[in-house]
Scaffold this active site. Sequence first.
Site, short mmCIF file in Angstrom:
data_model
loop_
_atom_site.label_atom_id
_atom_site.label_comp_id
_atom_site.label_asym_id
_atom_site.label_seq_id
_atom_site.Cartn_x
_atom_site.Cartn_y
_atom_site.Cartn_z
N GLU A 77 -6.79 5.05 7.84
CA GLU A 77 -6.41 6.19 7.60
C GLU A 77 -7.79 6.92 7.01
O GLU A 77 -8.25 8.05 7.10
CB GLU A 77 -5.22 6.51 6.62
CG GLU A 77 -4.02 6.17 7.69
CD GLU A 77 -2.92 5.51 7.02
OE1 GLU A 77 -2.82 5.60 5.67
OE2 GLU A 77 -1.86 5.22 7.50
N GLU A 125 -5.31 -4.56 10.74
CA GLU A 125 -4.25 -3.77 10.99
C GLU A 125 -4.67 -2.96 12.12
O GLU A 125 -5.38 -2.06 12.33
CB GLU A 125 -4.42 -2.93 9.71
CG GLU A 125 -3.81 -3.35 8.47
CD GLU A 125 -3.56 -2.39 7.41
OE1 GLU A 125 -2.20 -2.70 6.78
OE2 GLU A 125 -3.93 -1.33 7.19
N ASN A 149 0.89 -0.96 -0.16
CA ASN A 149 -0.16 0.01 0.23
C ASN A 149 0.78 1.17 0.02
O ASN A 149 1.57 1.42 1.08
CB ASN A 149 -0.62 0.06 1.38
CG ASN A 149 -1.63 1.07 1.45
OD1 ASN A 149 -1.89 2.15 0.73
ND2 ASN A 149 -2.22 1.45 2.59
N SER A 171 3.41 -2.21 10.43
CA SER A 171 4.83 -2.29 10.76
C SER A 171 5.59 -3.69 10.11
O SER A 171 6.52 -4.22 10.86
CB SER A 171 5.40 -2.04 12.16
OG SER A 171 4.76 -0.52 12.33
N HIS A 208 -9.31 1.39 5.05
CA HIS A 208 -8.18 1.57 5.65
C HIS A 208 -8.26 2.28 6.83
O HIS A 208 -8.97 3.36 6.74
CB HIS A 208 -6.92 2.11 4.79
CG HIS A 208 -5.47 2.27 5.31
ND1 HIS A 208 -5.39 2.95 6.25
CD2 HIS A 208 -4.45 1.31 5.33
CE1 HIS A 208 -4.16 2.64 6.60
NE2 HIS A 208 -3.70 1.57 6.06
N LYS A 212 0.07 4.35 -0.18
CA LYS A 212 -0.40 5.52 0.52
C LYS A 212 -0.17 6.67 -0.59
O LYS A 212 -0.28 6.53 -1.78
CB LYS A 212 0.02 5.61 1.74
CG LYS A 212 0.01 4.31 2.64
CD LYS A 212 0.10 4.44 3.91
CE LYS A 212 -0.20 3.26 4.71
NZ LYS A 212 0.06 3.47 6.29
N GLY A 272 2.55 2.22 10.82
CA GLY A 272 3.70 3.10 10.56
C GLY A 272 4.55 3.42 11.99
O GLY A 272 5.33 4.63 12.22
N GLY A 291 2.92 -1.16 4.36
CA GLY A 291 2.96 0.15 3.95
C GLY A 291 4.27 0.58 3.57
O GLY A 291 4.85 0.32 2.52
N GLY A 292 5.04 1.28 4.46
CA GLY A 292 6.25 1.88 4.30
C GLY A 292 7.45 0.73 3.74
O GLY A 292 8.06 1.23 2.72
P1 PGA Z 1 3.07 0.37 7.56
O1 PGA Z 1 1.52 0.47 7.11
O2 PGA Z 1 3.43 -0.99 6.89
O3 PGA Z 1 3.73 1.33 7.24
O4 PGA Z 1 2.71 -0.05 9.07
C1 PGA Z 1 0.45 -0.81 6.92
C2 PGA Z 1 -0.80 -0.15 6.24
O5 PGA Z 1 -1.18 0.98 6.73
O6 PGA Z 1 -1.29 -0.61 5.41
#
Ligand code: PGA
Length: 252
Positions: free
Chosen positions: A95, A164, A10, A209, A93, A12, A170, A230-231
């Site tokens: 967010e 999640e 993802n 994470s 998600h 983002k 993050g 994500g990251g």
């Molecule tokens: P992250 O994000 O791996 O950066 O923690 C995961 C996500 O929000 O899908």
Amino acid sequence: MSLRPYIVGNWKMNGLRSTMADARAIDRAAARYPAVDVGLAPPFTLVHAMAEAAQDSAVGGQDCHAKPNGAFTGDVSAPMLLDAGAGFVIVGHSERRAIHAEDDAAVRAKAEAALVAGLSVIVCVGETEAERDAGKAEAIVAGQLHGSVPQGEGAADRLSVAYEPVWAIGTGRVPSVDDVGAMHRSIRADLVKLYGAAGKGVRILYGGSVNAGNASELLAADEVGGALVGGASLTAENFAPIIHAAAMLVEG
Ligand code: PGA
């Protein structure tokens, strides 16, 4: 892992045309692990370019509107994503739920719109830190699941669920493998309640994470069918080892 592992990136609100080289490198990594399904969800602006470039990975959106078209300035619909070459979409998600105030009903409407358009869908659920501290994590997640997964004939067939925990996104913090397993078992039981036998075929991804260092143990937890990353999905250098970890679990 009894189902085919599904590793999804993802991106983002990250990625420009200049970062397409990373997407191509991730696609080449996906080609090396045919036992793993790999997906990448870039921002809308890159969906088409990525779908044209991808040979061994699926490309998806990070959100869609519940309606197919209309006067919704700034929104993108599921048929538009399909038209741009996407094969799946992430909905709900945390967010989106937090920043755009999307409730379970809105998430369900989006998930159902995605299925109607012919996309696969990943529905995200997860508790906040306060909810976990209060001992309510499983109840909160069960409530989100019952309220936001798509309903109707065949709805489970193109569905994945991403668990999640909001506090793990993050932050570099992850739940214990036991806690992940317990939550995934609880989600599986709810999916079977909701969909009957078809609920057994829904992949439940862990997200929050995930990185090259912790992927193997998180992916090995009970009922974990993949990861939403994500990251660590922004470069092949960080993402490929996660795909590799999934492949090792099924190939040995
Ligand atoms: P992250 O994000 O791996 O950066 O923690 C995961 C996500 O929000 O899908």
